[in-house]
Design a protein around this motif. Structure first.
Motif, PDB file in Angstrom:
ATOM      1  N   VAL A 126      -5.810  11.848   9.999  1.00 49.96           N
ATOM      2  CA  VAL A 126      -5.635  11.944   8.550  1.00 49.96           C
ATOM      3  C   VAL A 126      -4.165  11.707   8.223  1.00 49.96           C
ATOM      4  N   PRO A 127      -3.820  10.561   7.635  1.00 48.81           N
ATOM      5  CA  PRO A 127      -2.430  10.295   7.258  1.00 48.81           C
ATOM      6  C   PRO A 127      -2.040  11.121   6.035  1.00 48.81           C
ATOM      7  N   GLN A 128      -0.781  11.567   6.032  1.00 50.80           N
ATOM      8  CA  GLN A 128      -0.281  12.341   4.899  1.00 50.80           C
ATOM      9  C   GLN A 128       1.140  11.928   4.539  1.00 50.80           C
ATOM     10  N   GLY A 129       1.440  12.071   3.250  1.00 50.21           N
ATOM     11  CA  GLY A 129       2.805  11.986   2.779  1.00 50.21           C
ATOM     12  C   GLY A 129       3.252  13.374   2.372  1.00 50.21           C
ATOM     13  N   ALA A 130       3.684  13.511   1.121  1.00 51.73           N
ATOM     14  CA  ALA A 130       4.148  14.812   0.636  1.00 51.73           C
ATOM     15  C   ALA A 130       3.001  15.704   0.160  1.00 51.73           C
ATOM     16  N   ARG A 131       1.777  15.218   0.201  1.00 52.43           N
ATOM     17  CA  ARG A 131       0.583  15.971  -0.191  1.00 52.43           C
ATOM     18  C   ARG A 131       0.628  16.399  -1.658  1.00 52.43           C
ATOM     19  N   THR A 132       1.153  15.509  -2.501  1.00 51.76           N
ATOM     20  CA  THR A 132       1.140  15.777  -3.944  1.00 51.76           C
ATOM     21  C   THR A 132      -0.091  15.166  -4.611  1.00 51.76           C
ATOM     22  N   GLY A 133      -0.979  14.566  -3.816  1.00 52.30           N
ATOM     23  CA  GLY A 133      -2.163  13.911  -4.358  1.00 52.30           C
ATOM     24  C   GLY A 133      -3.110  14.869  -5.040  1.00 52.30           C
ATOM     25  N   LEU A 134      -3.995  14.301  -5.871  1.00 54.52           N
ATOM     26  CA  LEU A 134      -4.876  15.111  -6.707  1.00 54.52           C
ATOM     27  C   LEU A 134      -6.352  14.764  -6.524  1.00 54.52           C
ATOM     28  N   SER A 135      -6.680  14.189  -5.356  1.00 54.64           N
ATOM     29  CA  SER A 135      -8.083  13.825  -5.124  1.00 54.64           C
ATOM     30  C   SER A 135      -8.600  14.282  -3.763  1.00 54.64           C
ATOM     31  N   GLY A 136      -7.778  14.981  -2.983  1.00 54.18           N
ATOM     32  CA  GLY A 136      -8.200  15.413  -1.655  1.00 54.18           C
ATOM     33  C   GLY A 136      -8.132  14.328  -0.608  1.00 54.18           C
TER      34      GLY A 136
ATOM     35  N   SER B 281       5.073  13.244 -10.233  1.00 52.59           N
ATOM     36  CA  SER B 281       5.615  13.972  -9.074  1.00 52.59           C
ATOM     37  C   SER B 281       6.711  13.179  -8.367  1.00 52.59           C
ATOM     38  N   TRP B 282       7.400  12.302  -9.068  1.00 53.37           N
ATOM     39  CA  TRP B 282       8.324  11.358  -8.435  1.00 53.37           C
ATOM     40  C   TRP B 282       9.469  12.037  -7.695  1.00 53.37           C
ATOM     41  N   GLU B 283       9.793  13.263  -8.047  1.00 53.64           N
ATOM     42  CA  GLU B 283      10.872  13.975  -7.349  1.00 53.64           C
ATOM     43  C   GLU B 283      10.451  14.429  -5.951  1.00 53.64           C
ATOM     44  N   THR B 284       9.149  14.434  -5.666  1.00 52.75           N
ATOM     45  CA  THR B 284       8.679  14.908  -4.361  1.00 52.75           C
ATOM     46  C   THR B 284       7.734  13.940  -3.660  1.00 52.75           C
ATOM     47  N   CYS B 285       7.003  13.107  -4.392  1.00 53.18           N
ATOM     48  CA  CYS B 285       6.026  12.220  -3.754  1.00 53.18           C
ATOM     49  C   CYS B 285       6.725  11.098  -2.991  1.00 53.18           C
TER      50      CYS B 285
END
Length: 470
Positions: A83-93, A150-154
């Motif tokens: 499971v690839p991840q970035g900052a996990r600010t996504g909103l769809s799981g 979420s541009w400050e963290t994504c």
């Protein structure tokens, strides 16, 4: 669930073949492999509510392309989901873990490799934060437009994975329009390059666009070539108050029909109050809908005056231009914090992401109001009004089963309404786990068959982000 049984089988097979962490450590430094259950649990999900998340077997934090290749070769050899991840600010799981998976967090691959003012490109690793890139290219007189709230963290990798949008996209376009080329590690560990560094190029199928929005289901993006623009002048913002959402949407239609190219955001009364409650922003709570229009042109005062006149024709009760860039930024910051403010209303939110033609925006706003009344729930609406991308946000108490049921039903009804109005279930948040049942409804059985066939070509063993999209 079939997927769960497959994943359980993979976990058992891995245990029989040898310790997963040990195999990963053959090609990764000790600090890049996390196995403490308390730590790995913190990587289990993104910011979406109501999306199931499993328990990762291990979390890996690669720093190089070679690290990622080793991870994918190991995963393929042991048949372990990744499971690839970035900052996990996504909103769809889309970044949610599955049981026994390798969570591949790309946040440590955070270097800006190149900024070229001549070619107007930046070359970056996937863990670069959106705002950090924007500031870095700004020092060269350049501009990277996609700007999620979420541009400050994504991260850029996450933006690419979900084809993110943002406030500026109605004027400048979404992430897909700025990704020129990619380096991608495939499921079996091979490295593939797509696209180009040039402004134009039509050599073969556009595989770059295929990866944008694929939610990590086709490969792992390890490098991106991004298009840049000259840095525009500072924005000036106008705030227009309306006595109804319908009048605000009428103003949007007039503005778009008038040929204006601008940032155009809408906040309903529920959202305005939530932002004021959270941050004491002093926004006008007497309005039913607040429309924010922004220009970064050479003569923004004249442009705002023209838009203000259109708002007044549509029935605006008050039209107030910001006095300067600082006041303008304050208004835009209020818009950016809308989703966080709505979450504070009852503790949990389900954030819809339906996008409809601008000409149908008023019908969607009215429909959401009816749905809110039907299910006796607070639903705030914010929207990138200039491109019809709305975020109806259902506020509810997750500890109340009955209220949670109504929240889910209202969420689904909003998506159904979006499709009825000729729209889409997601404009910029992606499908992930939250909307995969609705993806099938939108694209139909033939479309779903073709998408699964593409997935099979790139990921024949089905180890990349299983259970997402479809």
């Amino acid at each position: 669930m079939i997927v769960s049984r497959i994943e359980a089988s993979r976990v058992e097979d891995t245990a029989a073949d040898g310790p997963l962490a040990g195999r990963l450590l053959d090609g990764l430094p000790r600090e890049a492999v996390l196995t403490d259950p308390d730590i790995t649990a913190s990587y289990a999900h993104d910011m979406a509510s109501f999306c199931p998340a499993g328990t990762p077997a291990v979390v890996v934090l690669p720093r190089t392309v070679e690290h990622v290749q080793h991870i994918m070769r190991t995963a393929t050899e042991l048949d372990v989901p990744v499971v690839p991840q970035g900052a996990r600010t996504g909103l769809s799981g889309a970044a949610n873990a599955t049981d026994g998976c390798i969570v591949l967090s790309l946040t440590k691959m955070d270097r800006i490799l190149e900024i070229s003012p001549v070619d107007r490109i930046a070359v970056v690793e996937p863990g670069v934060v959106n705002a950090a890139l924007s500031r870095a290219v700004g020092e060269h007189g350049l501009y990277y437009p996609p700007d999620p709230s979420s541009w400050e963290t994504c991260t850029i990798g996450g933006n690419i994975g979900t084809a993110s949008g943002g406030l500026c996209c109605v004027k400048y376009g979404v992430t897909a329009e700025y990704v020129l080329g990619l380096d991608v590690v495939l499921a079996d560990g091979r490295l593939m390059s797509t696209g180009r560094r040039t402004a134009k190029g039509v050599a073969g199928y556009d595989l770059t666009r295929l990866f944008v929005g694929s939610e990590g289901s086709l490969g792992i993006v390890v490098r991106a070539v991004l298009a840049l623009r000259p840095k525009p002048p500072e924005q000036l913002v106008l705030a227009a108050e309306f006595a109804s959402g319908a009048e605000a949407c009428d103003a949007v239609c007039r503005i778009m029909a008038g040929g204006h190219t601008l940032l155009l955001e809408l906040m309903d009364r529920t959202t305005v109050k939530a932002v004021n409650d959270l941050a004491r922003m002093g926004l006008p709570e007497s309005t039913e809908a607040l429309l924010l229009a922004a220009f970064d042109t050479t003569d923004p005062v004249a442009d705002l005056a023209a838009v203000g006149a259109l708002c007044e024709v549509a029935g605006a009760t008050q039209v107030v231009p910001a006095e300067d860039a600082a006041e303008s930024e304050l208004l835009l910051q209020a818009r950016r914090m809308s989703l966080v403010a709505l979450e504070a209303v009852k503790g949990t939110t389900m954030i819809d992401d339906v996008c409809v033609p601008c000409s149908r925006l008023g019908e969607l706003i009215d429909g959401v109001e009816r749905i809110s009344e039907k299910y006796r729930l607070t639903i705030g609406v914010v929207a990138h009004a200039g491109d019809g991308n709305t975020h109806p946000t259902v506020c509810f108490d997750a500890s109340d089963p009955e209220e949670s049921r109504r929240a889910r039903e209202s969420f689904d009804e909003i998506m159904a309404l979006g499709l009825e109005l000729g729209g889409t279930i997601t404009g910029e948040h992606g499908v992930g786990v939250l909307k995969k049942e609705w993806l099938a409804r939108e694209i139909g059985p033939v479309g779903l068959e073709m998408q699964r066939a593409v997935k099979q070509v790139f990921d024949p063993r089905g180890i990349l982000n299983p259970g997402k999209l479809f």
